[in-house]
Write an enzyme that holds these catalytic residues in place. Structure first.
Site, PDB file in Angstrom:
ATOM      1  CD  GLU A   1      -3.010  -0.898  -0.080  1.00  0.00           C
ATOM      2  OE1 GLU A   1      -3.088   0.473  -0.797  1.00  0.00           O
ATOM      3  OE2 GLU A   1      -3.317  -1.919  -0.464  1.00  0.00           O
TER       4      GLU A   1
ATOM      5  CE1 TYR B   1      -6.600   3.503  -1.397  1.00  0.00           C
ATOM      6  CE2 TYR B   1      -4.416   3.869  -1.062  1.00  0.00           C
ATOM      7  CZ  TYR B   1      -5.156   3.049  -1.391  1.00  0.00           C
ATOM      8  OH  TYR B   1      -5.051   2.071  -2.192  1.00  0.00           O
TER       9      TYR B   1
ATOM     10  CG  ASP C   1      -7.975   4.030  -5.183  1.00  0.00           C
ATOM     11  OD1 ASP C   1      -9.127   4.113  -5.460  1.00  0.00           O
ATOM     12  OD2 ASP C   1      -6.851   3.092  -5.416  1.00  0.00           O
TER      13      ASP C   1
END
Length: 370
Positions: A35, A118, A136
């Site tokens: 991520e 996010y 996102d």
């Protein structure tokens, strides 16, 4: 209707999910790596770094114990280096303050350096199954089209509306698959241009498609003009350039500066009214308290960052006076050209190093001929 939409999306994802290495693990650390790398970076680019980084730092303890230099070297070429610095800081905090246990909720994760709303939601939902939505760029595009959400997606009010909409869509206990399905849909089907609407599993629920307005979404404010900067740098030798025993002076950027922790050929921005040579003399005095003789121009590199474009003007120089001092840099060293690969450099400086390598090779071949 929303339950039907979510189920259709999950059914599609079960068959069509992209096979990505971070989807083959439930290790929160490995998911965290992915991520962070995926922030502002394409999946194809991340694929070439992810496994190498995980092999170099196989667990959170290994990352926390590593030096920032080692982490930046492993990250070199991936860009947005602040991510690597913050990831290392966050790993150290988790190791020292949480006994190595990665926080399991978005609210807790959000407190760590380099983790925004996010990324916190993505890690919490994918690694720990928390029922939180992810917002996102791909998801924003999908949701604004599905529900014809008109607001500027750069505004906080619109983002709040998007999050409320998403919260009503996340099926309890299935946030991981649902969030990844939305991201895949945006990346593969609901593309910015030429969306493959005929293949979309939720096309029957898409308000923008029904009204023939797919390409009208998402709404964004006008883009700001990207400024241009002239920057100078010196390939500073302690003797004759490319001589057998000559070394180059390199400096490390301060950790909290842009590109913090990376090494570079010293220099900086050109001020109004300065020539490139004047700017280089001033920058070297301000950063390292040294004087040089500027020998000749080496090359000019055009490089683009997210918020400005740069013309980097590089000069061959010979060091003449002053022991280097770390006045406005984190560190400095004299290095042989053959050892520069040991250090992590920004992309623009890498282009300079490649040119220096090429020149060194040519000089060596010329010497053999003579």
């Amino acid at each position: 209707m929303k339950a039907d939409l979510s189920r259709a999306l999950l059914d599609w994802y079960e068959i069509e999910a992209r096979d990505l290495p971070w989807r083959r693990t439930q290790d929160p650390y490995a998911i965290w790596i992915s991520e962070i790398m995926l922030q502002q970076t394409q999946v194809d680019t991340v694929l070439s770094y992810y496994q190498r980084f995980l092999e170099r730092f196989p667990n959170l303890e290994a990352l926390a114990k590593a030096s920032v230099d080692d982490v930046l070297k492993a990250w070199e070429g991936l860009g947005y280096y602040r991510r690597a610095v913050n990831f290392h800081r966050a790993a150290t905090i988790v190791q020292n303050e949480h006994s190595g246990a990665i926080p399991s909720t978005a609210a807790q994760l959000w407190q760590l350096p380099g983790i925004g709303p996010y990324t916190a939601a993505a890690i919490a939902s994918i690694a720990f199954g928390e029922d939180v939505p992810v917002l996102d760029g791909n998801v924003i595009r999908v949701i604004t089209r599905l529900f014809c959400i008109e607001g500027d997606v750069g505004k906080s009010a619109t983002k709040t509306e998007l999050l409320r909409t998403l919260e009503s869509l996340v099926p309890p206990g299935e946030a991981s698959a649902f969030n990844q399905a939305l991201m895949d849909l945006g990346a593969r089907i609901c593309r910015p241009k030429n969306p493959a609407c005929v293949s979309c599993p939720v096309r029957a629920s898409c308000s923008a498609l029904q009204s023939d307005r797919v390409l009208d979404f998402p709404h964004r404010g006008p883009r700001k003009a990207v400024p241009h900067r002239d920057v100078v740098a010196g390939a500073i030798w302690d003797g004759e350039p490319f001589a057998e025993n000559s070394k180059l002076l390199i400096a490390q950027r301060k950790l909290h500066d842009m590109l913090g922790g990376l090494w570079e050929l010293p220099g900086g921005g050109v001020e109004d009214g300065e020539s490139f040579e004047e700017a280089l003399h001033r920058e070297l005095d301000e950063e390292l308290a040294i004087q040089v003789e500027i020998l000749e121009p080496m090359m000019t590199i055009q490089h683009t960052y997210s918020h400005f474009r740069m013309s980097l003007h590089v000069f061959h120089c010979r060091h003449t006076h002053g022991e280097p001092q770390p006045i406005d840099v984190a560190d400095w060293t004299w290095a042989r050209p053959s050892t520069l690969d040991q250090y992590a450099f920004p992309g623009a400086d890498r282009k300079i190093l490649e040119a220096l390598k090429g020149q060194t090779t040519e000089d060596a071949e010329d010497a053999k001929r003579t």
